[in-house]
Write a protein that holds these residues in place. Structure first.
Motif, PDB file in Angstrom:
ATOM      1  N   TRP A  11       0.838  -1.192   0.000  1.00 49.90           N
ATOM      2  CA  TRP A  11       0.000   0.000   0.000  1.00 49.90           C
ATOM      3  C   TRP A  11       0.875   1.246   0.000  1.00 49.90           C
ATOM      4  CZ3 TRP A  11      -5.014  -0.100  -1.021  1.00 49.90           C
ATOM      5  CH2 TRP A  11      -5.683  -1.316  -0.881  1.00 49.90           C
ATOM      6  N   PRO A  12       0.719   2.109  -0.993  1.00 51.22           N
ATOM      7  CA  PRO A  12       1.575   3.297  -1.074  1.00 51.22           C
ATOM      8  C   PRO A  12       1.201   4.330  -0.008  1.00 51.22           C
ATOM      9  CG  PRO A  12      -0.120   3.377  -2.770  1.00 51.22           C
ATOM     10  CD  PRO A  12      -0.240   2.026  -2.113  1.00 51.22           C
ATOM     11  N   SER A  13       2.177   5.117   0.374  1.00 57.05           N
ATOM     12  CA  SER A  13       1.931   6.239   1.278  1.00 57.05           C
ATOM     13  C   SER A  13       1.290   7.385   0.498  1.00 57.05           C
ATOM     14  CB  SER A  13       3.240   6.700   1.925  1.00 57.05           C
ATOM     15  OG  SER A  13       3.822   5.644   2.666  1.00 57.05           O
ATOM     16  N   LEU A  14       0.438   8.151   1.167  1.00 55.28           N
ATOM     17  CA  LEU A  14      -0.297   9.237   0.516  1.00 55.28           C
ATOM     18  C   LEU A  14      -0.062  10.545   1.246  1.00 55.28           C
ATOM     19  CD1 LEU A  14      -3.800   7.483   0.144  1.00 55.28           C
ATOM     20  CD2 LEU A  14      -1.870   7.392  -1.458  1.00 55.28           C
ATOM     21  N   SER A  15       0.018  11.617   0.487  1.00 55.56           N
ATOM     22  CA  SER A  15       0.015  12.968   1.059  1.00 55.56           C
ATOM     23  C   SER A  15      -1.350  13.592   0.762  1.00 55.56           C
ATOM     24  CB  SER A  15       1.126  13.827   0.448  1.00 55.56           C
ATOM     25  OG  SER A  15       2.402  13.346   0.829  1.00 55.56           O
TER      26      SER A  15
ATOM     27  N   LEU B 286     -10.216   6.783   9.050  1.00 51.91           N
ATOM     28  CA  LEU B 286     -10.020   6.085   7.780  1.00 51.91           C
ATOM     29  C   LEU B 286      -9.404   4.707   7.983  1.00 51.91           C
ATOM     30  CD1 LEU B 286      -8.637   8.965   5.519  1.00 51.91           C
ATOM     31  CD2 LEU B 286     -10.856   7.838   5.304  1.00 51.91           C
ATOM     32  N   GLU B 287      -9.823   3.778   7.155  1.00 49.68           N
ATOM     33  CA  GLU B 287      -9.258   2.429   7.170  1.00 49.68           C
ATOM     34  C   GLU B 287      -8.351   2.273   5.946  1.00 49.68           C
ATOM     35  OE1 GLU B 287     -12.738   0.010   7.207  1.00 49.68           O
ATOM     36  OE2 GLU B 287     -13.211   0.425   9.320  1.00 49.68           O
ATOM     37  N   TYR B 288      -7.148   2.778   6.071  1.00 51.43           N
ATOM     38  CA  TYR B 288      -6.184   2.691   4.975  1.00 51.43           C
ATOM     39  C   TYR B 288      -4.892   2.103   5.513  1.00 51.43           C
ATOM     40  CZ  TYR B 288      -3.234   3.802   1.013  1.00 51.43           C
ATOM     41  OH  TYR B 288      -2.367   3.700  -0.043  1.00 51.43           O
ATOM     42  N   PRO B 289      -4.365   1.043   4.885  1.00 51.74           N
ATOM     43  CA  PRO B 289      -3.197   0.342   5.441  1.00 51.74           C
ATOM     44  C   PRO B 289      -1.878   1.090   5.312  1.00 51.74           C
ATOM     45  CG  PRO B 289      -4.492  -1.082   3.977  1.00 51.74           C
ATOM     46  CD  PRO B 289      -4.950   0.312   3.760  1.00 51.74           C
ATOM     47  N   GLY B 290      -1.797   2.050   4.392  1.00 53.02           N
ATOM     48  CA  GLY B 290      -0.538   2.759   4.189  1.00 53.02           C
ATOM     49  C   GLY B 290      -0.426   4.001   5.059  1.00 53.02           C
ATOM     50  N   LYS B 291       0.716   4.689   4.943  1.00 51.71           N
ATOM     51  CA  LYS B 291       0.953   5.901   5.727  1.00 51.71           C
ATOM     52  C   LYS B 291       0.256   7.103   5.093  1.00 51.71           C
ATOM     53  CE  LYS B 291       5.388   4.528   7.760  1.00 51.71           C
ATOM     54  NZ  LYS B 291       6.822   4.879   7.948  1.00 51.71           N
ATOM     55  N   LEU B 292      -0.205   8.019   5.955  1.00 50.45           N
ATOM     56  CA  LEU B 292      -0.895   9.223   5.499  1.00 50.45           C
ATOM     57  C   LEU B 292      -0.221  10.458   6.083  1.00 50.45           C
ATOM     58  CD1 LEU B 292      -4.647   8.148   5.964  1.00 50.45           C
ATOM     59  CD2 LEU B 292      -3.258   8.025   3.885  1.00 50.45           C
ATOM     60  N   GLN B 293       0.207  11.340   5.202  1.00 49.34           N
ATOM     61  CA  GLN B 293       0.701  12.661   5.600  1.00 49.34           C
ATOM     62  C   GLN B 293      -0.438  13.645   5.350  1.00 49.34           C
ATOM     63  OE1 GLN B 293       3.456  14.449   2.878  1.00 49.34           O
ATOM     64  NE2 GLN B 293       4.290  15.896   4.383  1.00 49.34           N
ATOM     65  N   ILE B 294      -1.027  14.175   6.401  1.00 45.06           N
ATOM     66  CA  ILE B 294      -2.206  15.034   6.290  1.00 45.06           C
ATOM     67  C   ILE B 294      -1.781  16.472   6.535  1.00 45.06           C
ATOM     68  CG2 ILE B 294      -4.509  15.527   7.195  1.00 45.06           C
ATOM     69  CD1 ILE B 294      -4.501  12.541   8.185  1.00 45.06           C
TER      70      ILE B 294
ATOM     71  N   GLN C 209      -7.612  19.165  17.197  1.00 42.01           N
ATOM     72  CA  GLN C 209      -7.780  17.779  16.759  1.00 42.01           C
ATOM     73  C   GLN C 209      -6.465  17.004  16.755  1.00 42.01           C
ATOM     74  OE1 GLN C 209     -10.875  16.771  16.414  1.00 42.01           O
ATOM     75  NE2 GLN C 209     -11.585  18.896  16.705  1.00 42.01           N
ATOM     76  N   GLU C 210      -5.379  17.627  17.227  1.00 41.45           N
ATOM     77  CA  GLU C 210      -4.072  16.963  17.185  1.00 41.45           C
ATOM     78  C   GLU C 210      -4.061  15.656  17.964  1.00 41.45           C
ATOM     79  OE1 GLU C 210      -1.330  19.880  18.579  1.00 41.45           O
ATOM     80  OE2 GLU C 210      -0.995  20.760  16.593  1.00 41.45           O
ATOM     81  N   ALA C 211      -4.832  15.588  19.049  1.00 44.62           N
ATOM     82  CA  ALA C 211      -4.830  14.387  19.885  1.00 44.62           C
ATOM     83  C   ALA C 211      -5.318  13.161  19.122  1.00 44.62           C
ATOM     84  CB  ALA C 211      -5.698  14.615  21.125  1.00 44.62           C
ATOM     85  N   LEU C 212      -6.169  13.368  18.100  1.00 49.09           N
ATOM     86  CA  LEU C 212      -6.679  12.240  17.313  1.00 49.09           C
ATOM     87  C   LEU C 212      -5.565  11.528  16.556  1.00 49.09           C
ATOM     88  CD1 LEU C 212      -9.905  13.843  15.770  1.00 49.09           C
ATOM     89  CD2 LEU C 212      -9.796  12.191  17.652  1.00 49.09           C
ATOM     90  N   PHE C 213      -4.500  12.258  16.243  1.00 47.18           N
ATOM     91  CA  PHE C 213      -3.423  11.704  15.412  1.00 47.18           C
ATOM     92  C   PHE C 213      -2.137  11.449  16.202  1.00 47.18           C
ATOM     93  CE2 PHE C 213      -6.265  14.299  12.884  1.00 47.18           C
ATOM     94  CZ  PHE C 213      -6.574  13.473  11.820  1.00 47.18           C
ATOM     95  N   ALA C 214      -2.088  11.951  17.448  1.00 50.67           N
ATOM     96  CA  ALA C 214      -0.873  11.803  18.254  1.00 50.67           C
ATOM     97  C   ALA C 214      -0.592  10.324  18.509  1.00 50.67           C
ATOM     98  CB  ALA C 214      -1.038  12.539  19.582  1.00 50.67           C
ATOM     99  N   GLY C 215       0.601   9.900  18.152  1.00 52.78           N
ATOM    100  CA  GLY C 215       0.988   8.516  18.371  1.00 52.78           C
ATOM    101  C   GLY C 215       0.417   7.529  17.385  1.00 52.78           C
ATOM    102  N   HIS C 216      -0.328   8.014  16.403  1.00 59.12           N
ATOM    103  CA  HIS C 216      -0.891   7.091  15.407  1.00 59.12           C
ATOM    104  C   HIS C 216       0.249   6.566  14.530  1.00 59.12           C
ATOM    105  CE1 HIS C 216      -3.367   5.349  12.288  1.00 59.12           C
ATOM    106  NE2 HIS C 216      -4.463   5.640  12.980  1.00 59.12           N
TER     107      HIS C 216
ATOM    108  N   ARG D 155       0.351   5.378  11.552  1.00 63.96           N
ATOM    109  CA  ARG D 155       0.323   5.578  10.092  1.00 63.96           C
ATOM    110  C   ARG D 155      -0.142   6.966   9.672  1.00 63.96           C
ATOM    111  NH1 ARG D 155      -2.339   0.795  10.701  1.00 63.96           N
ATOM    112  NH2 ARG D 155      -4.308   1.747  10.041  1.00 63.96           N
ATOM    113  N   MET D 156      -0.516   7.811  10.646  1.00 62.07           N
ATOM    114  CA  MET D 156      -1.033   9.131  10.291  1.00 62.07           C
ATOM    115  C   MET D 156      -0.222  10.241  10.937  1.00 62.07           C
ATOM    116  SD  MET D 156      -5.188   8.709  10.468  1.00 62.07           S
ATOM    117  CE  MET D 156      -6.054   7.387   9.605  1.00 62.07           C
ATOM    118  N   GLU D 157       0.042  11.266  10.160  1.00 61.20           N
ATOM    119  CA  GLU D 157       0.764  12.442  10.652  1.00 61.20           C
ATOM    120  C   GLU D 157      -0.002  13.693  10.230  1.00 61.20           C
ATOM    121  OE1 GLU D 157       5.107  14.698  10.125  1.00 61.20           O
ATOM    122  OE2 GLU D 157       4.539  13.042   8.802  1.00 61.20           O
TER     123      GLU D 157
END
Length: 459
Positions: A102-106, A128-136, A154-161, A163-165
């Motif tokens: 699964w490719p990473s997405l920006s 989102l249910e995506y197996p690759g990395k996400l740069q948001i 909303q930073e807490a939703l992504f902190a420590g995730h 695959r998501m930044e």
């Protein structure tokens, strides 16, 4: 009339051969030819049936005027409706293939004064249910409200995730949508770029669908438009009508264009692009319709563009007629910009060239409907059938048929993906009988605004 995702050959990892794509191109050309032939047959029948009316209207005005009016009130719309209908009937099964990795997405989100909605958008991204990395990346274009604070909340939703930044990129002053998107493109870490609007809500599996459609597309495909539906359909009569415009009209046209690898707008609200192609095209142009002009840049370079009919996102549509009119005026201006910038597309020997001409003909259709057909309807109510006569009713059965077909297609797609959508019957009646009469004069307004240099702004 089935619409079942084709199996992924060899687990979706092995590249498809050139022979495979040549076979698909031949089948696509055959469907195109058959649909054209049937649509032309309908036009010939319409002309034969309308000869008495054409003669009478010519006596009242001038034969050339009469032919022009009938051409753009009945013949050309009839051809378009027939071609759309037969293309939908003969459509192939949608093809999706799972990539080996699964490719990473920006993900680029251009935002200007979106304090009220950006938080909800980010929450949908976090689910989102995506197996690759996400740069948001939220690209705050010099907002004067609390957009930046709403993003930070909303930073807490992504902190420590894993695959998501989440990244917030703030501009000191408003620079325009194209410029902030191009800035985001420079900062993007990955080879695939997804754009969404700041008020777009994503279904959990939509990115998987986008990537699988792109992976299953011909190698020359550089952009895939997602499927956008209306999230706030119950806010007003205006949004109820727009629900059906997105669910029927826009969806049908994008499915048809995607069949022939020529989706004309990979909309900024939800689309995926290959980064190298965006850079080659010079990024997003500083125009009113930056997404349509960019998509046509890709087509002009010989690339293909597609549509992922089951990659669903939800947008917040304008809630007032004034807001809707401003949006559609901008869309109309964007089309004129694209035609002016990319005139060489009209000469390309590709199946999708017809859709460019199709857009060009819309200018004449909208002008004729605004200045001839709508006044003709008023006269018809008084018993005077000079401009709107019985022959114009021939367009209605075709429109009804393709609306039935696309309703079945879309409803089955939602059911397959476990997506619920409330539907408004009054909204459909408004969309079918009143909405076009309002939108075509708005489009004419947009054409004149572009031709006479009206002020341009993106939000």
């Amino acid at each position: 009339m089935t619409e079942i995702a084709a199996p992924s050959p060899a687990g979706g990892s092995a590249p498809l051969s050139r022979k495979y794509w040549d076979q698909r191109d031949r089948k696509s050309a055959l469907r195109f030819t058959v649909s054209i032939a049937l649509a032309m047959a309908w036009v010939v029948f319409s002309i034969w049936l309308s000869l008495p009316w054409l003669s009478d209207l010519g006596d009242l005005s001038h034969p050339i005027v009469a032919l022009f009016v009938l051409a753009f009130v009945a013949y050309v719309p009839g051809f378009m409706n027939a071609f759309l209908l037969f293309s939908l009937v003969f459509r192939p099964d949608p093809l999706r293939r799972t990539p080996a990795h699964w490719p990473s997405l920006s993900i680029l989100i251009a935002a200007y004064n979106e304090e009220a909605l950006i938080g909800e958008t980010l929450r949908s991204l976090s689910e989102l249910e995506y197996p690759g990395k996400l740069q948001i990346m939220v690209l705050d274009d010099g907002s004067t409200d609390g957009t930046a604070d709403a993003v930070r909340a909303q930073e807490a939703l992504f902190a420590g995730h894993p695959r998501m930044e989440l990244q917030l990129v703030s501009e000191r002053k408003n620079r325009g949508k194209a410029r902030v998107l191009n800035h985001g493109l420079k900062l993007a870490s990955h080879d695939l770029i997804v754009t969404i609007d700041a008020d777009t809500l994503l279904e959990k599996g939509c990115l998987v669908s986008l990537v699988e459609h792109l992976h299953a597309s011909p190698p020359e495909t550089k952009a895939i438009a997602g499927s956008v539906l209306v999230a706030n359909h119950d806010e007003s009569w205006v949004t109820r009508a727009q629900q059906w415009d997105y669910f029927h009209g826009i969806a049908a046209v994008k499915r048809m264009q995607g069949m022939y690898n020529g989706t004309l707008v990979a909309q900024g609200a939800f689309s995926i692009y290959r980064k190298d192609a965006l850079i080659e095209a010079g990024g997003w142009p500083d125009t009113v319709g930056e997404d349509i002009v960019l998509t046509w840049s890709l087509l002009r370079k010989g690339y293909k563009t597609g549509h992922a009919e089951d990659a669903v996102a939800w947008t917040h549509a304008p809630e007032t007629f004034k807001g809707l009119a401003k949006q559609r005026k901008r869309w109309a201006r964007g089309m004129i910009e694209a035609l002016a910038i990319h005139k060489p597309l009209l000469k390309m020997r590709k199946l999708r060239t017809m859709f460019i001409w199709w857009n060009l003909l819309f200018v004449s259709i909208d002008l004729t409907f605004t200045f001839a057909f709508i006044p003709g309807l008023i006269l018809a109510l008084l018993g005077i059938f000079w401009l709107a006569g019985p022959i114009t009713l021939l367009v209605l059965p075709l429109a009804a048929l393709w609306n039935i077909v696309i309703y079945r297609i879309q409803t089955r797609m939602l059911k397959r993906n476990d997506i619920e959508m409330e539907k408004s019957l009054p909204g459909f009646l408004l969309y079918a009988f009143i909405y076009p009469l309002l939108m075509q004069p708005v489009s004419v307004w947009g054409y004149f605004a572009e031709l006479f240099g009206g002020r341009k702004q993106w939000n």
